[in-house]
Motif scaffolding. Structure first.
Motif, mmCIF file in Angstrom:
data_model
loop_
_atom_site.group_PDB
_atom_site.id
_atom_site.type_symbol
_atom_site.label_atom_id
_atom_site.label_comp_id
_atom_site.label_asym_id
_atom_site.label_seq_id
_atom_site.Cartn_x
_atom_site.Cartn_y
_atom_site.Cartn_z
ATOM 1 N N SER A 140 0.780 -0.650 -0.436
ATOM 2 C CA SER A 140 -0.100 -0.374 0.046
ATOM 3 C C SER A 140 0.969 1.311 0.249
ATOM 4 N N VAL A 141 0.002 2.457 -0.193
ATOM 5 C CA VAL A 141 1.085 3.444 -0.295
ATOM 6 C C VAL A 141 0.477 4.410 0.671
ATOM 7 N N LYS A 142 1.633 5.692 1.441
ATOM 8 C CA LYS A 142 1.125 6.621 2.449
ATOM 9 C C LYS A 142 1.848 7.880 2.005
ATOM 10 N N PRO A 143 1.191 8.425 1.442
ATOM 11 C CA PRO A 143 1.779 9.850 0.753
ATOM 12 C C PRO A 143 1.881 11.256 2.478
ATOM 13 N N TYR A 144 2.742 11.943 2.265
ATOM 14 C CA TYR A 144 2.674 13.180 3.126
ATOM 15 C C TYR A 144 2.496 14.104 2.540
ATOM 16 N N VAL A 145 1.754 14.788 3.431
ATOM 17 C CA VAL A 145 1.270 16.344 3.155
ATOM 18 C C VAL A 145 3.099 17.052 2.568
ATOM 19 N N PHE A 165 5.830 24.859 8.458
ATOM 20 C CA PHE A 165 6.494 24.518 8.266
ATOM 21 C C PHE A 165 6.656 23.647 9.526
ATOM 22 N N TYR A 166 6.305 22.241 9.740
ATOM 23 C CA TYR A 166 6.292 21.933 11.165
ATOM 24 C C TYR A 166 7.959 20.395 11.348
ATOM 25 N N LEU A 167 9.242 21.388 11.242
ATOM 26 C CA LEU A 167 10.384 19.970 11.220
ATOM 27 C C LEU A 167 10.962 19.937 12.783
ATOM 28 N N PHE A 172 -4.034 23.021 16.010
ATOM 29 C CA PHE A 172 -3.283 24.268 15.449
ATOM 30 C C PHE A 172 -3.090 24.906 13.901
ATOM 31 N N PRO A 173 -2.036 25.561 13.269
ATOM 32 C CA PRO A 173 -2.458 26.026 11.509
ATOM 33 C C PRO A 173 -1.916 24.544 10.993
ATOM 34 N N ASP A 174 -2.561 23.660 9.637
ATOM 35 C CA ASP A 174 -1.976 23.155 9.067
ATOM 36 C C ASP A 174 -1.086 23.844 8.441
ATOM 37 N N GLY A 175 -0.394 22.967 8.111
ATOM 38 C CA GLY A 175 1.090 22.455 6.754
ATOM 39 C C GLY A 175 1.864 21.556 6.996
ATOM 40 N N PRO A 176 2.827 21.406 5.367
ATOM 41 C CA PRO A 176 3.695 20.049 5.443
ATOM 42 C C PRO A 176 4.419 19.659 6.708
ATOM 43 N N MET A 177 4.776 18.616 7.378
ATOM 44 C CA MET A 177 5.624 18.123 7.905
ATOM 45 C C MET A 177 7.248 17.154 6.992
#
Length: 398
Positions: free
Chosen positions: A66-71, A250-252, A272-277
């Motif tokens: 299966s595949v897990k896509p990330y933001v 950006f959540y680093l 919390f504001p959404d954003g890429p990790m």
């Protein structure tokens, strides 16, 4: 302070035979250098054995890839996309938050064909990168194919030339015999003036990382829906979002990609504001070794600085790990690109994992305030930080 190379230190040992006369930090470096290769070899071999056993078990259970896509995120000209192929039962929700122990036991499905589209348009020309390594957009390295192939650990790190308008788009990933799985893609204007880079552990989510056993329990065994938020931080982040409406978050974090769904659920649940990790891969095989937390963060910050050359950043972290020195390094490396640094200060009880007062004596588990020309604001909660940091940042608002 004068520095001495490891090689010079070894010569000193041989010449004087007085190992204890060498400063402690040099002795530590020598020890690490001496045992590093055997440790890497052992862990790599152990991981390989675990992978073979777990893959065999997955096949016996009737699981298939299966595949897990990330933001993902990108500019108006190109997008950075990350996904991972893993073995999973027939009916599985890849975005459902699960306990960390289950997420850490994901079985990679290496070398799987993945087809990707953005807003229904298939991607056929992409630049394949290496997870954990910053790579600039280079159209000459792009390959044309109907699909891309995941690496040994199941990861697929892509940089795609695909013009998009600023906003949130939809990326869909397809693997054979599975329904497509979607994730958000944040397209950010190249002229956006301000961006926010935030740590996760003990900055917005209480994990008590300085105490290894407590952090391990929180990440692996605690209910992902019952994770505690640092008081006041969600309010502060939303005020920052209102102050800078175009600013991306950006959540680093040094957390592994395995727990991405946990962190994503936490961000949604607490508003919390959404954003890429930007997380990290803990598989030691595809690269030299698992990167340190500092190197991981510096690599991704280099990437963000290069992707958005006109953007200035607000850096938010805590003093329980190495955020103060890491952020000071970033400020020196990119003069004029950092507007301010916010450091959430852990209490002594948090940093020590709740140890009795008598056992805390002599402990130094937090870092001092960074020495930098960039303004640094501190506070134990979001409310404390807001009082001083937001009035200063107001001058940079639209």
């Amino acid at each position: 302070m004068p520095t001495v190379s490891v090689a010079t230190a070894r010569e000193l040992i041989a010449q004087t035979s007085k190992y204890r006369s060498i400063p402690a930090h040099l002795r530590n470096r020598i020890g690490i250098s001496r045992f590093k290769k055997p440790i890497i070899k052992f862990l790599t071999k152990a991981f390989g054995i675990w992978t073979r056993i777990s893959t065999s078990y997955a096949h016996q259970m009737g699981w298939y890839p299966s595949v897990k896509p990330y933001v993902g995120y990108g500019t108006e000209q190109f997008s950075r996309l990350i996904c991972r192929t893993v073995f999973a039962p027939r009916h599985v929700n890849p975005h459902k938050p699960v306990r960390g122990i289950r997420a850490m036991l994901d079985v990679a499905a290496p070398y799987e064909c993945v087809r990707i589209d953005i807003d229904g348009t298939p991607l056929r020309t992409v630049q394949i990168g290496e997870i954990e390594r910053f790579e600039r957009n280079d159209p000459q390295r792009a390959r044309t194919s109907d699909y891309a192939i995941s690496d040994q650990a199941g990861y697929l790190d892509l940089l795609a030339e695909h013009p998009l308008t600023p906003g949130i788009h939809t990326m869909k990933c397809h693997v054979p015999h599975r329904a497509p799985v979607s994730a958000e893609l944040f397209t950010i204007s190249e002229h956006c003036p301000v961006g926010i880079i935030s740590d996760v552990d003990d900055t917005i989510m209480v994990t008590q990382v300085p105490t290894i056993w407590r952090a391990a329990y929180n990440m692996l065994l605690s209910n992902p829906r019952k994770r505690a938020s640092v008081p006041g931080m969600a309010v502060m982040y939303n005020k920052l979002q209102r102050m800078f409406p175009q600013a991306p978050f950006f959540y680093l974090s040094t957390s592994p990609w395995n727990v991405e769904s946990q962190i994503r659920g936490f961000i949604t649940d607490y508003g919390f504001p959404d954003g890429p990790m930007l997380l990290r891969d803990l598989d030691p095989r595809p690269k030299t070794f698992v990167p340190s937390g500092v190197n991981h963060k510096l690599e991704y910050v280099d990437q963000l600085m290069d992707d958005f050359p006109q953007m200035r950043f607000i850096l938010l972290g805590d003093d329980g790990q190495q955020d103060p020195t890491t952020y000071a390094t970033i400020a020196r490396r990119y003069p004029g690109r950092v507007l301010a640094i916010g450091i959430r200060q852990l209490s002594v009880r948090e940093a020590s994992g709740g140890l009795p007062v008598a056992m805390r004596r002599g402990m130094a588990v937090t870092q001092p305030i960074p020495d930098t020309e960039v303004p640094v604001f501190t506070g134990t909660t979001g409310a404390n930080l807001m009082k001083t940091m937001l009035p200063y940042l107001q001058q940079f608002a639209d």
